[in-house]
Design a protein around this motif. Structure first.
Motif, PDB file in Angstrom:
ATOM      1  N   THR A  77      -5.769  -3.385  -4.078  1.00  0.00           N
ATOM      2  CA  THR A  77      -4.535  -2.751  -4.562  1.00  0.00           C
ATOM      3  C   THR A  77      -4.660  -2.413  -6.047  1.00  0.00           C
ATOM      4  O   THR A  77      -4.147  -1.389  -6.508  1.00  0.00           O
ATOM      5  CB  THR A  77      -3.331  -3.681  -4.307  1.00  0.00           C
ATOM      6  OG1 THR A  77      -3.234  -3.914  -2.898  1.00  0.00           O
ATOM      7  CG2 THR A  77      -2.035  -3.063  -4.791  1.00  0.00           C
TER       8      THR A  77
ATOM      9  N   GLN B  24       1.584  -1.404  -0.102  1.00  0.00           N
ATOM     10  CA  GLN B  24       1.306  -2.507   0.813  1.00  0.00           C
ATOM     11  C   GLN B  24       2.621  -3.137   1.292  1.00  0.00           C
ATOM     12  O   GLN B  24       2.810  -3.360   2.478  1.00  0.00           O
ATOM     13  CB  GLN B  24       0.440  -3.527   0.082  1.00  0.00           C
ATOM     14  CG  GLN B  24      -0.027  -4.657   0.947  1.00  0.00           C
ATOM     15  CD  GLN B  24      -1.018  -5.543   0.213  1.00  0.00           C
ATOM     16  OE1 GLN B  24      -1.525  -5.199  -0.865  1.00  0.00           O
ATOM     17  NE2 GLN B  24      -1.305  -6.692   0.780  1.00  0.00           N
TER      18      GLN B  24
ATOM     19  N   ASP C 233      -2.134   2.105   1.287  1.00  0.00           N
ATOM     20  CA  ASP C 233      -2.424   0.694   1.037  1.00  0.00           C
ATOM     21  C   ASP C 233      -1.973  -0.144   2.236  1.00  0.00           C
ATOM     22  O   ASP C 233      -0.796  -0.420   2.402  1.00  0.00           O
ATOM     23  CB  ASP C 233      -1.732   0.241  -0.248  1.00  0.00           C
ATOM     24  CG  ASP C 233      -2.269  -1.092  -0.750  1.00  0.00           C
ATOM     25  OD1 ASP C 233      -2.985  -1.769   0.011  1.00  0.00           O
ATOM     26  OD2 ASP C 233      -1.975  -1.450  -1.914  1.00  0.00           O
ATOM     27  N   GLU C 234      -2.940  -0.537   3.046  1.00  0.00           N
ATOM     28  CA  GLU C 234      -2.701  -1.340   4.255  1.00  0.00           C
ATOM     29  C   GLU C 234      -1.573  -0.773   5.122  1.00  0.00           C
ATOM     30  O   GLU C 234      -0.562  -1.440   5.349  1.00  0.00           O
ATOM     31  CB  GLU C 234      -2.416  -2.795   3.869  1.00  0.00           C
ATOM     32  CG  GLU C 234      -3.555  -3.376   3.061  1.00  0.00           C
ATOM     33  CD  GLU C 234      -3.610  -4.906   3.102  1.00  0.00           C
ATOM     34  OE1 GLU C 234      -3.030  -5.491   4.028  1.00  0.00           O
ATOM     35  OE2 GLU C 234      -4.269  -5.479   2.224  1.00  0.00           O
TER      36      GLU C 234
HETATM   37 MG   LIG Z   1      -3.404  -5.487  -1.685  1.00  0.00          MG
END
Ligand SMILES: [Mg+2]
Ligand SMILES: Nc1ncnc2c1ncn2[C@@H]1O[C@H](COP(=O)(O)OP(=O)(O)O)[C@@H](O)[C@H]1O
Lengths: 358, 255
Positions: B43, B85, B176-177
């Motif tokens: 991240t 995320q 992000d994820e």
């Molecule tokens: Mg992360």
């Protein structure tokens, strides 16, 4: 077109009020209360932009009102009146009527400039720390003004009422009342149009998730400047009107107590609800006026019942116990205010025919 | 010229070196993955790229332009968008407003236009509204336009965030994820959605993902970091059998 229906209703209400005033149906006291109502509506709904929509806690809003009150008064005195301070009027008094809006706009811009006192620190400071800065800004402003002897210092400033009188000499009409009605309407309109535009929605975006706002392309610093300057600018306009209604300004009238009144109105109405805060400002003005009668009544009653010793009087100062007490009770029992961040249209869906807030 | 280039980028947080000498070049129309254990610094890479952090060392260029000193909203305006995320939507605004706000950096009008409701304001808002509704339609979110994101299921919120990112019309999309918190049938849907976005919008996608199924089926190449250090790069197949990667994920005992 839905917005227009509401505009027409407002315009007709305004016209009806102005006509009643002109026809002498409303006595001076009622007119004065109505004017303070309008000023409170501007004061509270502009504060709501910062405290409600942007989620910051400004507790120095009256400071900006003070700037507007002084700048508006000084300009109006210099331009349209013969005063000890500025000598002869710079412009013929007939121009007072058409140019008065410019005086209000100038007062607004001056107050907006002082809004930077809070807007610039807000780039890096939030919450409690920013709240402290707003209190400081309030004190800085009234201290500066109190220390300029040329404009009356702590004695205050007289003489702006002559401007309004000059308008009446020119065309006979209740001008002060007309201006307040008109400017209140315009101010609420400005706020409404701002917060319903994508541009203005940057303000709640900064409030609800500042990181997302900045990363999704919202220039958060610019949004903060916009919110603080519009907010303080409108407070300045309210201040200029206030000065002309009273005919007298004194910096101490805009201290932290006045700012607290703004907070009570905003939290009473519901943060982030324009219609809620307008209603709250109206209700609050009525409440404060009511206290003027209720306090002496309670005083007399308790004395005649022998509940209070002879030397102890319940004076108007108790207003300053009761108003903060409302704030305490509100925070305790209904922290979201009358409407929370909802608008009147959510509470009464039927209204959606007339107006939309989204 | 690469679309995005990071050259020896390092990031320190006080005493912690979260990222060390990270380099990558992304071309237009690539689908690239970034993987690594929790806390590896993934991240952080995205935060550096989107201008949220300024790198302690190294150089980042986007579209040939160094991004050092640019604020995140300026980087977005250059054509980069991302998701988070932990979903970061504006929860008290409607879904439609969430999408509209993605146009904030190119409104085409100013505050004064908004107050006076000028023609320019009307035209710009009309265009924003039309485009916002279009993207909601394509992302199968039209039915949620008036809802507040906080009242929507997690999977729908993720899609709203994707729609919002796409609304900025990016050349590079950072995810992000995106599969975090989704159940396995949602994950299949997400894989199809990302592939569809990649084909439809013809952009470059760089994604961080934990779920091997997602990266393996989507990414053309992968980079693996651990404790901020790049330990492997290659095709998904190469990465899967790389001993360093297996060690980073499963510990020494796994080999
Ligand atoms: Mg992360
Ligand atoms: N703003 C910050 N301040 C201090 N430490 C941070 C910050 N952001 C991330 N870190 C640290 O950097 C390391 C990498 O974090 P992160 O990039 O979030 O990892 P992940 O690979 O799980 O996304 C972690 O140890 C984290 O605690």
């Amino acid at each position: 077109m839905r917005g227009h229906t509401l505009n027409i209703i407002f315009a007709l209400t305004g016209l009806a009020l102005i006509w009643s005033a002109h026809a002498g149906l409303l006595d001076n006291y009622v007119l004065t209360v109505l004017m303070f109502m309008g000023i409170n509506v501007i004061f509270a709904s502009s504060l709501n932009l910062v405290n409600g929509y942007m989620g910051e806690f400004s507790c120095g809003h009256a400071g900006f009102m003070c700037v507007g009150a002084y700048v508006g008064s000084l300009l109006s005195m210099a331009l349209f009146t013969n005063s000890k301070l500025f000598g002869d009027a710079l412009l013929p008094p007939e121009l007072a009527l058409p140019l008065f809006p410019l005086v209000l706009v100038a007062a607004g811009f001056a107050a907006a400039a002082f809004g930077l006192l809070v807007a610039l620190p807000s780039f890096h400071t939030r919450d409690d720390y920013l709240a402290i800065i707003t209190i400081a800004a309030n004190y800085i402003i009234i201290s500066i003004i109190e220390n300029i002897d040329a404009i009356g210092g702590p004695r205050g400033l007289f003489g702006m009422k002559k401007t309004i009188n000059a308008m009446g000499d020119f065309i006979n009409a209740p001008w002060m009342f007309i201006w307040v009605v008109l400017i209140t309407f315009v101010s609420v309109m400005i706020l409404y149009r701002l917060v319903t535009s994508t541009c203005g929605k940057g303000i709640p975006a900064v409030c609800q998730n500042e990181v997302a706002a900045e990363i999704m392309g919202v220039n958060t610093n610019k949004v903060k400047i916009m919110a603080f300057m519009v907010s303080s600018g409108l407070a300045g306009v309210a201040g200029a009107l206030y000065a002309h209604v009273y005919g007298y300004v004194n910096a101490q009238a805009f201290n932290i107590l006045k700012s607290t009144e703004g907070l009570v109105m905003v939290y009473l109405g519901g943060m982030g609800s324009l219609s809620g805060v307008v209603i709250a400002a109206i209700a609050f003005t009525l409440l404060v006026e009511g206290l003027r009668f209720v306090i002496p009544f309670v005083n007399d009653l308790t004395h005649s019942l022998g509940l209070l010793p002879a030397g102890f009087e319940i004076s108007q100062v108790w207003k300053w116990v009761i108003i903060p007490m409302i704030l305490i009770l509100l925070m305790q029992f209904r922290p979201e205010g009358l409407l929370g961040n909802r608008e009147l249209t959510h509470v009464f869906p039927g209204l959606k025919k007339w107006i939309t807030f989204k | 010229m690469p679309l995005l280039e990071l050259e020896n980028v390092s990031q320190r947080f006080g005493g912690l070196k979260a990222l060390t000498d990270f380099s990558i070049a992304l071309e237009d129309r690539e689908l690239v993955g970034l993987i690594g254990p929790n806390g590896a610094g993934k991240t952080t890479v995205f935060n550096l790229v989107s201008g949220f952090y300024t790198p302690s060392e190294g150089r980042i260029t986007f579209g040939g332009r160094p991004t050092r000193g640019l604020k995140p909203h300026q980087v977005t305006a250059l054509g980069m968008a991302r998701t988070f995320q932990n979903i970061r939507l504006w929860n008290d605004l409607s879904v439609l407003d969430n999408i509209r706000l993605a146009h904030h950096f190119r409104l085409g009008y100013g505050m004064v236009d908004a107050v006076f409701r000028t023609g320019r304001y009307g035209r710009a808002e009309q265009k924003i509204e039309r485009e916002a509704r279009e993207i909601l339609e394509t992302m199968e979110l039209a039915e949620f336009a008036a809802e507040q994101p906080k009242n929507l299921p997690y999977g729908v919120q993720r899609r709203v965030e994707l729609a919002r990112a796409l609304s900025t019309k990016p050349r590079l999309l950072l995810l992000d994820e995106p599969a975090a918190g989704l159940n396995s049938s949602d994950v299949d849907g997400l894989i199809r959605l990302i592939r569809w976005i990649y084909d439809e919008f013809k952009i470059c996608i760089w994604m961080i993902e934990h779920q091997m199924k997602v990266v393996m089926s989507l990414c053309q190449r992968l980079m693996v970091i651990d404790f901020g250090i790049t330990i492997a790069r290659g095709t998904p197949r190469e990465i899967q059998s790389n001993p360093d990667v297996i060690r980073a994920y499963l510990g020494d005992g796994a080999l």
